[in-house]
Design a protein around this motif. Structure first.
Motif, PDB file in Angstrom:
ATOM      1  N   ALA A 114       3.393   3.433  18.213  1.00  0.00           N
ATOM      2  CA  ALA A 114       4.402   2.604  17.487  1.00  0.00           C
ATOM      3  C   ALA A 114       5.331   3.691  16.312  1.00  0.00           C
ATOM      4  CB  ALA A 114       4.023   1.346  16.908  1.00  0.00           C
ATOM      5  N   LEU A 115       5.705   4.670  17.137  1.00  0.00           N
ATOM      6  CA  LEU A 115       6.540   5.716  16.279  1.00  0.00           C
ATOM      7  C   LEU A 115       8.003   4.931  15.795  1.00  0.00           C
ATOM      8  CD1 LEU A 115       5.915   9.151  17.965  1.00  0.00           C
ATOM      9  CD2 LEU A 115       5.177   8.391  15.902  1.00  0.00           C
ATOM     10  N   GLU A 116       8.338   4.034  16.655  1.00  0.00           N
ATOM     11  CA  GLU A 116       9.667   3.483  16.287  1.00  0.00           C
ATOM     12  C   GLU A 116       9.515   2.466  14.819  1.00  0.00           C
ATOM     13  OE1 GLU A 116       7.549   0.586  19.036  1.00  0.00           O
ATOM     14  OE2 GLU A 116       8.015   2.711  18.796  1.00  0.00           O
ATOM     15  N   ARG A 117       8.375   2.469  14.460  1.00  0.00           N
ATOM     16  CA  ARG A 117       8.079   1.735  13.247  1.00  0.00           C
ATOM     17  C   ARG A 117       8.250   2.455  11.974  1.00  0.00           C
ATOM     18  NH1 ARG A 117       3.466  -2.685  13.321  1.00  0.00           N
ATOM     19  NH2 ARG A 117       4.512  -3.313  11.524  1.00  0.00           N
ATOM     20  N   ILE A 174       7.723  10.443   5.606  1.00  0.00           N
ATOM     21  CA  ILE A 174       7.461   9.507   6.588  1.00  0.00           C
ATOM     22  C   ILE A 174       7.675   8.120   5.918  1.00  0.00           C
ATOM     23  CG2 ILE A 174       5.557   8.717   8.198  1.00  0.00           C
ATOM     24  CD1 ILE A 174       4.477  11.459   7.699  1.00  0.00           C
ATOM     25  N   GLN A 175       8.670   7.127   6.085  1.00  0.00           N
ATOM     26  CA  GLN A 175       8.951   5.875   5.475  1.00  0.00           C
ATOM     27  C   GLN A 175       8.544   4.850   6.405  1.00  0.00           C
ATOM     28  OE1 GLN A 175      13.135   6.921   4.731  1.00  0.00           O
ATOM     29  NE2 GLN A 175      12.802   7.161   2.593  1.00  0.00           N
ATOM     30  N   PHE A 176       8.060   3.880   6.027  1.00  0.00           N
ATOM     31  CA  PHE A 176       7.655   2.641   6.953  1.00  0.00           C
ATOM     32  C   PHE A 176       7.153   1.419   5.985  1.00  0.00           C
ATOM     33  CE2 PHE A 176       4.061   5.538   5.993  1.00  0.00           C
ATOM     34  CZ  PHE A 176       2.901   4.577   5.577  1.00  0.00           C
ATOM     35  N   GLU A 177       7.106   0.439   6.749  1.00  0.00           N
ATOM     36  CA  GLU A 177       6.974  -0.957   6.116  1.00  0.00           C
ATOM     37  C   GLU A 177       5.234  -0.654   5.542  1.00  0.00           C
ATOM     38  OE1 GLU A 177       5.482  -5.474   7.239  1.00  0.00           O
ATOM     39  OE2 GLU A 177       5.873  -4.017   8.832  1.00  0.00           O
ATOM     40  N   THR A 190      11.463  -2.376  -6.529  1.00  0.00           N
ATOM     41  CA  THR A 190      12.215  -3.276  -5.804  1.00  0.00           C
ATOM     42  C   THR A 190      13.358  -2.169  -5.235  1.00  0.00           C
ATOM     43  OG1 THR A 190      11.673  -5.219  -6.918  1.00  0.00           O
ATOM     44  CG2 THR A 190      13.709  -5.072  -5.749  1.00  0.00           C
ATOM     45  N   VAL A 191      13.796  -1.371  -6.143  1.00  0.00           N
ATOM     46  CA  VAL A 191      15.016  -0.299  -5.638  1.00  0.00           C
ATOM     47  C   VAL A 191      14.453   0.283  -4.361  1.00  0.00           C
ATOM     48  CG1 VAL A 191      16.205   1.618  -6.093  1.00  0.00           C
ATOM     49  CG2 VAL A 191      16.011  -0.029  -8.075  1.00  0.00           C
ATOM     50  N   LYS A 192      13.397   0.848  -4.474  1.00  0.00           N
ATOM     51  CA  LYS A 192      12.699   1.666  -3.263  1.00  0.00           C
ATOM     52  C   LYS A 192      12.718   0.775  -2.027  1.00  0.00           C
ATOM     53  CE  LYS A 192       9.382   4.712  -1.650  1.00  0.00           C
ATOM     54  NZ  LYS A 192       9.286   4.193  -0.292  1.00  0.00           N
ATOM     55  N   THR A 193      12.375  -0.371  -2.309  1.00  0.00           N
ATOM     56  CA  THR A 193      12.127  -1.277  -0.818  1.00  0.00           C
ATOM     57  C   THR A 193      13.513  -1.549  -0.376  1.00  0.00           C
ATOM     58  OG1 THR A 193      10.097  -2.127  -1.779  1.00  0.00           O
ATOM     59  CG2 THR A 193      11.100  -3.546  -0.316  1.00  0.00           C
ATOM     60  N   TYR A 194      14.574  -1.919  -1.278  1.00  0.00           N
ATOM     61  CA  TYR A 194      15.718  -2.307  -0.966  1.00  0.00           C
ATOM     62  C   TYR A 194      16.419  -1.306  -0.166  1.00  0.00           C
ATOM     63  CZ  TYR A 194      15.502  -7.283  -2.482  1.00  0.00           C
ATOM     64  OH  TYR A 194      15.391  -8.590  -2.681  1.00  0.00           O
ATOM     65  N   THR A 195      16.309   0.025  -0.672  1.00  0.00           N
ATOM     66  CA  THR A 195      17.240   0.969  -0.152  1.00  0.00           C
ATOM     67  C   THR A 195      16.422   1.474   1.058  1.00  0.00           C
ATOM     68  OG1 THR A 195      15.917   2.688  -1.545  1.00  0.00           O
ATOM     69  CG2 THR A 195      18.258   1.931  -2.495  1.00  0.00           C
ATOM     70  N   ASP A 196      15.166   1.519   0.997  1.00  0.00           N
ATOM     71  CA  ASP A 196      14.501   1.691   2.340  1.00  0.00           C
ATOM     72  C   ASP A 196      14.820   1.106   3.588  1.00  0.00           C
ATOM     73  OD1 ASP A 196      13.486   4.012   1.436  1.00  0.00           O
ATOM     74  OD2 ASP A 196      11.442   3.325   0.921  1.00  0.00           O
ATOM     75  N   SER A 235       6.276  -7.814   9.688  1.00  0.00           N
ATOM     76  CA  SER A 235       5.505  -8.827   8.794  1.00  0.00           C
ATOM     77  C   SER A 235       6.630  -9.444   8.245  1.00  0.00           C
ATOM     78  CB  SER A 235       4.751  -8.429   7.715  1.00  0.00           C
ATOM     79  OG  SER A 235       5.309  -7.907   6.476  1.00  0.00           O
ATOM     80  N   SER A 236       6.356 -11.141   8.130  1.00  0.00           N
ATOM     81  CA  SER A 236       7.532 -11.937   7.656  1.00  0.00           C
ATOM     82  C   SER A 236       8.000 -11.646   6.352  1.00  0.00           C
ATOM     83  CB  SER A 236       6.971 -13.456   7.680  1.00  0.00           C
ATOM     84  OG  SER A 236       5.761 -13.327   6.802  1.00  0.00           O
ATOM     85  N   SER A 237       7.041 -11.092   5.234  1.00  0.00           N
ATOM     86  CA  SER A 237       7.543 -10.721   4.159  1.00  0.00           C
ATOM     87  C   SER A 237       8.440  -9.599   4.035  1.00  0.00           C
ATOM     88  CB  SER A 237       6.136 -10.543   3.136  1.00  0.00           C
ATOM     89  OG  SER A 237       5.362  -9.372   3.736  1.00  0.00           O
ATOM     90  N   TYR A 238       8.212  -8.490   5.059  1.00  0.00           N
ATOM     91  CA  TYR A 238       9.121  -7.532   5.061  1.00  0.00           C
ATOM     92  C   TYR A 238      10.465  -7.679   5.670  1.00  0.00           C
ATOM     93  CZ  TYR A 238      10.436  -2.722   5.784  1.00  0.00           C
ATOM     94  OH  TYR A 238      11.297  -1.259   5.658  1.00  0.00           O
ATOM     95  N   GLN A 239      10.620  -8.540   6.614  1.00  0.00           N
ATOM     96  CA  GLN A 239      11.718  -9.095   7.385  1.00  0.00           C
ATOM     97  C   GLN A 239      12.500  -9.662   6.473  1.00  0.00           C
ATOM     98  OE1 GLN A 239      11.360 -11.457  11.147  1.00  0.00           O
ATOM     99  NE2 GLN A 239       9.253 -10.700  11.280  1.00  0.00           N
ATOM    100  N   ASN A 240      11.983 -10.533   5.658  1.00  0.00           N
ATOM    101  CA  ASN A 240      12.810 -11.339   4.344  1.00  0.00           C
ATOM    102  C   ASN A 240      13.332 -10.213   3.386  1.00  0.00           C
ATOM    103  OD1 ASN A 240      12.863 -13.967   5.029  1.00  0.00           O
ATOM    104  ND2 ASN A 240      10.592 -13.997   4.619  1.00  0.00           N
ATOM    105  N   GLN A 241      12.628  -9.179   3.192  1.00  0.00           N
ATOM    106  CA  GLN A 241      12.983  -8.161   2.218  1.00  0.00           C
ATOM    107  C   GLN A 241      14.208  -7.269   2.873  1.00  0.00           C
ATOM    108  OE1 GLN A 241       9.557  -5.651   1.538  1.00  0.00           O
ATOM    109  NE2 GLN A 241       9.000  -6.843  -0.161  1.00  0.00           N
TER     110      GLN A 241
END
Length: 328
Positions: A3-6, A22-25, A93-99, A135-141
């Motif tokens: 799943a490299l697309e993730r 390498i950035q990912f959920e 939160t800054v990192k999560t939102y900008t990613d 995941s649902s939490s990451y989708q919402n983020q």
């Protein structure tokens, strides 16, 4: 790796070396995949995984040409990051939102940011979010980040509500028995390691709260721990168990920390999250506990054991620092 697309791959420099970030959920399975690749490292300072930028690694990840966000998108990401910091969002939160926003802009790399519409977001939701089963939490983020960016930086509203958000998962917290907690806390002979794990459980602390404690935050006369500027920029007080105080005093005599209650190898340096995780991992091995226990399990167990002993839920809410009793 599957799943490299993730995964998002971004070239850069770290410690004066060319690397691929390498950035990912934040997902245990994805972390496991990354760690299985020889040569990957975790940067505590940048809070991202990386690997040396070599022809072999580019070939391994199928990166003939790493996709990069456009110069316009990078400018917008910096604007968004500056806005989040100005609004006093936490670094995490800054990192999560900008990613999350970077992922969206990279998906729409062929378009000018100002021309992105609701249809582009619906397309992204269908062909990236749903396709990769995030995941649902990451989708919402992701949705929250994109909505906030367009409202504050672009000053236009995308009709995010047209995208159906996932139902919030309602999982029971992971809780250890009192016997399991006792085995974990008694596993270490090292008094520093024993004190750290004991304080997390006995006060219901988050990992970051423990590492941010200063010597002055322990009030031995009043038997309390003062937790300053924790999640949500809130201060709170939690009782200090009389059983923990002698342990902390013995630890202080042995280690003599200068600023932080628990310091790293260098004096006056904060103990690292990675080292604390390793302390727990060692305790689990010594206690022969096979469950995938995290530090947050100790906090869950603290709250659950209080509830089982008859402590009022409202009081537990205050001890944990929750805004809502629903969270508790």
């Amino acid at each position: 790796m599957e799943a490299l697309e993730r995964f998002n791959f971004k070239p850069g420099t770290h410690c004066r070396q060319k690397v691929i970030f390498i950035q990912f959920e934040k997902d245990p399975e994805l972390i496991k995949q990354v760690k299985s690749v020889e040569g990957t490292r975790w940067s505590t300072r940048k809070r991202v995984w990386y690997i040396a930028d070599t022809p072999e690694n580019r070939q391994f990840f199928n990166l003939e040409q790493i996709r990069q966000t456009s110069k316009e998108a990078e400018t917008e990401l910096q604007k968004f990051k500056a806005h989040l910091f100005s609004r006093r969002y936490s670094p995490n939160t800054v990192k999560t939102y900008t990613d999350a926003l970077r992922s969206f802009l990279l998906f729409n790399n062929e378009k000018e940011v100002s021309t992105i519409t609701n249809d582009d977001f619906i397309h992204y939701n269908t062909h990236y979010i749903l396709k990769n089963n995030l995941s649902s939490s990451y989708q919402n983020q992701i949705v929250n980040a994109i909505k906030l960016y367009f409202k504050t930086v672009q000053e236009k509203n995308l009709d995010i509500e047209k995208v159906h958000r996932p139902r919030r998962e309602k999982n029971l917290p992971n809780v250890l028995s009192k016997e399991e907690v006792k085995a974990i806390l008694e596993a270490h002979n090292n008094i520093k390691h024993k004190a750290m794990l004991s304080l997390i459980y006995s006060c219901g602390l988050r990992r970051s709260e423990l590492l941010s404690l200063r010597l002055t935050d322990i009030d031995s006369k009043r038997n309390i721990v003062i937790i300053k500027q924790s999640k949500g920029k809130k201060d709170r007080i939690t009782p200090l168990s009389p059983k923990i105080l002698p342990l902390l005093r013995a630890y202080y005599i042995d280690y003599k920390p200068k600023v932080w209650l628990f310091e790293g190898k260098q004096p006056r340096s904060m103990y690292s999250e990675q080292s604390l995780q390793h302390v727990l991992k060692q305790a689990l091995a010594k206690a022969y506990i096979k469950k995938p226990v995290t530090l947050h399990w100790l906090r869950h167990s603290y709250a659950t054991h209080l509830l089982e002993s008859g402590t009022d839920l409202r009081y537990i809410q205050e001890l944990l620092g929750h805004n809502s009793s629903r969270t508790t």
